[in-house]
Design a protein around this motif. Structure first.
Motif, PDB file in Angstrom:
ATOM      1  N   GLY A 204      -9.659  -4.560   4.604  1.00  0.00           N
ATOM      2  CA  GLY A 204      -8.312  -4.837   3.616  1.00  0.00           C
ATOM      3  C   GLY A 204      -6.893  -4.830   4.967  1.00  0.00           C
ATOM      4  O   GLY A 204      -6.512  -5.795   4.020  1.00  0.00           O
TER       5      GLY A 204
ATOM      6  N   GLU B 134     -15.242  -0.359  -2.687  1.00  0.00           N
ATOM      7  CA  GLU B 134     -14.765  -0.129  -1.774  1.00  0.00           C
ATOM      8  C   GLU B 134     -12.949   0.083  -2.231  1.00  0.00           C
ATOM      9  O   GLU B 134     -12.198  -0.290  -1.163  1.00  0.00           O
TER      10      GLU B 134
ATOM     11  N   LEU C  76      -6.871  -6.630  -3.425  1.00  0.00           N
ATOM     12  CA  LEU C  76      -7.795  -5.411  -3.297  1.00  0.00           C
ATOM     13  C   LEU C  76      -7.890  -5.206  -5.024  1.00  0.00           C
ATOM     14  O   LEU C  76      -9.004  -5.385  -5.527  1.00  0.00           O
TER      15      LEU C  76
ATOM     16  N   TRP D  22      -3.080  -4.630  -1.136  1.00  0.00           N
ATOM     17  CA  TRP D  22      -3.104  -3.762  -1.988  1.00  0.00           C
ATOM     18  C   TRP D  22      -3.936  -4.651  -3.642  1.00  0.00           C
ATOM     19  O   TRP D  22      -4.467  -4.649  -4.129  1.00  0.00           O
TER      20      TRP D  22
ATOM     21  N   TYR E 286     -10.563   2.044  -0.138  1.00  0.00           N
ATOM     22  CA  TYR E 286      -9.583   2.196   0.082  1.00  0.00           C
ATOM     23  C   TYR E 286      -8.151   2.308  -0.683  1.00  0.00           C
ATOM     24  O   TYR E 286      -6.830   2.799   0.351  1.00  0.00           O
ATOM     25  N   CYS E 287      -8.663   3.170  -1.464  1.00  0.00           N
ATOM     26  CA  CYS E 287      -7.067   3.984  -1.802  1.00  0.00           C
ATOM     27  C   CYS E 287      -7.651   5.382  -0.892  1.00  0.00           C
ATOM     28  O   CYS E 287      -6.008   6.019  -0.972  1.00  0.00           O
TER      29      CYS E 287
ATOM     30  N   TYR F 101     -13.843   0.527   5.026  1.00  0.00           N
ATOM     31  CA  TYR F 101     -13.601  -0.671   3.553  1.00  0.00           C
ATOM     32  C   TYR F 101     -11.982  -0.798   3.929  1.00  0.00           C
ATOM     33  O   TYR F 101     -10.942  -1.723   3.617  1.00  0.00           O
ATOM     34  N   PHE F 102     -11.237   0.109   4.814  1.00  0.00           N
ATOM     35  CA  PHE F 102      -9.606  -0.065   4.459  1.00  0.00           C
ATOM     36  C   PHE F 102      -9.234  -0.632   5.544  1.00  0.00           C
ATOM     37  O   PHE F 102      -8.581  -1.310   5.920  1.00  0.00           O
ATOM     38  N   TRP F 103     -10.683  -0.454   6.473  1.00  0.00           N
ATOM     39  CA  TRP F 103     -10.001  -1.663   7.858  1.00  0.00           C
ATOM     40  C   TRP F 103     -10.097  -2.937   7.827  1.00  0.00           C
ATOM     41  O   TRP F 103      -9.229  -3.706   8.210  1.00  0.00           O
TER      42      TRP F 103
ATOM     43  N   THR G 154       1.411  -2.727   4.009  1.00  0.00           N
ATOM     44  CA  THR G 154      -0.108  -2.814   3.116  1.00  0.00           C
ATOM     45  C   THR G 154       0.096  -3.345   1.382  1.00  0.00           C
ATOM     46  O   THR G 154      -0.906  -3.471   0.989  1.00  0.00           O
TER      47      THR G 154
ATOM     48  N   TRP H  12      -5.936   4.923   2.496  1.00  0.00           N
ATOM     49  CA  TRP H  12      -4.068   4.301   2.541  1.00  0.00           C
ATOM     50  C   TRP H  12      -3.752   5.667   2.674  1.00  0.00           C
ATOM     51  O   TRP H  12      -2.253   5.962   2.894  1.00  0.00           O
TER      52      TRP H  12
END
Length: 237
Positions: free
Chosen positions: A113, A129, A185, A182, A133-134, A109-111, A178, A137
């Motif tokens: 994002g 998701e 998202l 952010w 991400y949080c 999910y982070f990738w 980022t 990150w």
């Protein structure tokens, strides 16, 4: 372009079409030709325009029996040669039991994002998701800071009294890099719970804005399609 209706909500007046090019298009009631009746699975013709279908009309009438058929002959329409290549209906959310769910784990999910969804302010983002991400990150922020601190130690910034110049610099670059993911998202998370993405502006309000975003991140996904898209794949509703 020819396509197939994936969903149409008569009450709210919007829906989705899968085009022959494999892309999904949104359409609203005003995009339908007069007296056109639209239902899920219907074959339609439309004009694609920036992800939206315009001038949509049903092509069911083309399935009528051939002109000049002999009396008493079978009126079943001939099967089109390309029927086997027609796009198949797509299913989302809980109905996607036999399809691929785009859930490659929390790091995925982070990738996505910071790659595919870098400036994605449309669609929807489920709770998993958002919080994945949080988490990653924050982990990445700490790791970037450690690398910067090691660089400061190596070049002697701590000994010279200059402070963690490199660490602060790489942290700043990381936050800038980022920032757009952010925002995207948060906007998609708001869409997922049926709210306008403009509420992202609450982050400008000190303390209250941060608490509001946390609350938005905890609210469950809407269990039906809304104007920003279908239920995210993998969600149990």
């Amino acid at each position: 372009m020819r396509g197939e209706v994936l969903h149409y909500d008569e009450a709210q007046g919007f829906g989705f079409i899968t085009g022959a090019d494999g892309n999904r298009y949104t359409f609203a009631r005003e995009n339908l030709r007069r007296d056109t009746v639209i239902a899920k699975g219907a074959l339609v013709e439309f004009l694609p325009a920036s992800g939206q279908a315009r001038d949509v009309f049903s092509i069911r009438a083309q399935a009528a029996s051939p002109a000049g058929a002999a009396p008493g002959a079978s009126t079943a329409p001939p099967k089109p040669a390309a029927a086997s290549a027609a796009p198949q209906p797509q299913h989302f959310g809980r109905l996607a039991e036999g399809g691929a769910v785009h859930d490659s784990g929390l790091p995925g999910y982070f990738w996505r994002g910071v790659t595919r969804n870098y400036i994605n302010f449309a669609e929807r983002a489920r709770r998993k998701e958002f919080w994945a991400y949080c988490l990653f990150w924050t982990v990445s922020f700490i790791l970037v800071g450690l690398v910067g601190a090691l660089a400061d130690q190596t070049i002697g910034n701590f000994n010279d009294g200059n402070g963690p110049i490199v660490m602060v610099g790489v942290w700043g670059l990381f936050v800038l890099a980022t920032f757009l993911p952010w925002l995207g998202l948060i906007v998609r998370r708001l869409h997922d719970i049926g709210l306008t993405g403009w509420l992202v502006l609450l982050i400008l309000v000190p303390t209250f804005g941060t608490l509001a975003i946390i609350v938005f991140g905890l609210i469950p996904t809407q269990g039906h399609e809304n104007q920003w898209g279908p239920v995210p794949q993998g969600v149990r509703v």
